[in-house]
Design a protein around this motif. Structure first.
Motif, PDB file in Angstrom:
ATOM      1  N   VAL A   1     123.372  90.883  26.720  1.00 43.97           N
ATOM      2  CA  VAL A   1     122.869  92.254  26.836  1.00 43.97           C
ATOM      3  C   VAL A   1     121.515  92.364  26.138  1.00 43.97           C
ATOM      4  O   VAL A   1     121.370  91.993  24.975  1.00 43.97           O
ATOM      5  N   LEU A   2     120.545  92.861  26.895  1.00 45.62           N
ATOM      6  CA  LEU A   2     119.186  93.057  26.376  1.00 45.62           C
ATOM      7  C   LEU A   2     118.987  94.559  26.177  1.00 45.62           C
ATOM      8  O   LEU A   2     119.164  95.331  27.123  1.00 45.62           O
ATOM      9  N   VAL A   3     118.649  94.953  24.962  1.00 49.64           N
ATOM     10  CA  VAL A   3     118.492  96.381  24.643  1.00 49.64           C
ATOM     11  C   VAL A   3     117.078  96.615  24.123  1.00 49.64           C
ATOM     12  O   VAL A   3     116.562  95.819  23.333  1.00 49.64           O
ATOM     13  N   SER A   4     116.452  97.720  24.552  1.00 53.92           N
ATOM     14  CA  SER A   4     115.195  98.112  23.916  1.00 53.92           C
ATOM     15  C   SER A   4     115.436  99.414  23.176  1.00 53.92           C
ATOM     16  O   SER A   4     116.255 100.234  23.589  1.00 53.92           O
ATOM     17  N   ALA A   5     114.731  99.590  22.052  1.00 52.73           N
ATOM     18  CA  ALA A   5     114.959 100.780  21.226  1.00 52.73           C
ATOM     19  C   ALA A   5     113.684 101.200  20.512  1.00 52.73           C
ATOM     20  O   ALA A   5     112.799 100.388  20.254  1.00 52.73           O
TER      21      ALA A   5
END
Ligand code: CTP
Ligand code: CA
Length: 232
Positions: free
Chosen positions: A15-19
């Protein structure tokens, strides 16, 4: 934890998350930024980790501690965020695009500090549009025919021409992502607050899911929905 639907719903998934909010420099000491705290994206990364996923978090400016047990890449500008995500997306089964990307950046990034001028001529800052990263990730996935679930966020206000959900549906179509998490903005909600109230729209189903609670609760609900979409 059992509250997130039992351990392991995303076991083995990448899972790739940007924040967080991007910061767009004007000169060495100034930037254009936004009020995103990064809380929702960081909570999502932690919830994905707790669900057994292997998580990469691309963090722009965030005002909360970064979660343990996830791989973190730090970025500043939208361009840096874009490069990191384009580099990483080929290794992800799921992309959760929670970052608040600046829509515009200063056309010029000056190497020296802007000074007040003796002649009283004050600067006018020209802006140019940043790339639409989410749309690009969708295009890349489609072109490479990868099986990947892509989720975007939208903060919308309604007006005379359309409701929050009308605009959200249009955005979902325009971006081409699979799921869109819609925040109603305008009230003092959302930015920096711990409570959130969202609707999850899907490109393939007409009904929407309403979720209310802390950003951790919302994150867990999003992760469960993602798992459901993956057929877990
Ligand atoms: N997003 C992105 N790249 C941009 C702008 C937004 O990837 N340059 C992503 C955000 O991370 C979010 C989604 O697109 O997941 C929707 O962001 P939003 O600001 O609501 O949409 P915009 O396309 O920027 O439209 P608007 O003009 O309403 O701000
Ligand atoms: Ca925007």
């Amino acid at each position: 934890p059992a509250s997130s639907g039992g351990p392991g719903v995303l076991a083995g998934r990448r899972v790739l998350v940007s924040a967080g909010g991007t910061q767009e420099p004007l000169d060495p000491v100034r930037f254009l930024g936004n009020r995103s705290s990064g809380k929702q994206g960081v909570a999502l990364a932690a919830a994905a980790r707790d669900a057994g996923a292997e998580v990469t978090l691309v963090a722009a400016h965030v005002e909360v501690p970064l979660p343990a047990g996830v791989r973190v890449l730090r970025v500043g500008t939208a361009e840096e965020l874009r490069s990191a995500l384009v580099e990483e997306t080929g290794n992800a089964d799921v992309v959760l695009m929670a970052a608040a990307v600046a829509d515009f950046r200063p056309a010029e990034r000056l190497g020296t500090k802007i000074k007040k001028r003796a002649d009283g001529d004050d600067p006018v800052i020209e802006l140019v549009r940043n790339p639409d990263i989410l749309a690009e990730l969708v295009t890349l996935r489609n072109r490479e025919k990868r099986s990947q679930l892509i989720l975007g966020f939208a903060a919308e206000t309604g007006d005379g021409a359309g409701s929050v959900l009308d605009y959200a549906r249009q955005k979902l179509e325009r971006k081409g992502c699979d799921l869109l998490v819609v925040n109603h903005v305008g009230e003092s909600k959302v930015f920096g607050q711990d409570e959130n109230s969202v609707q999850i729209l899907s490109r393939t189903a007409s009904e929407m899911q309403h979720v209310e609670g802390s950003k951790n609760t919302v994150a867990q609900a999003i992760i469960l929905r993602v798992a459901a979409e993956l057929g877990v």
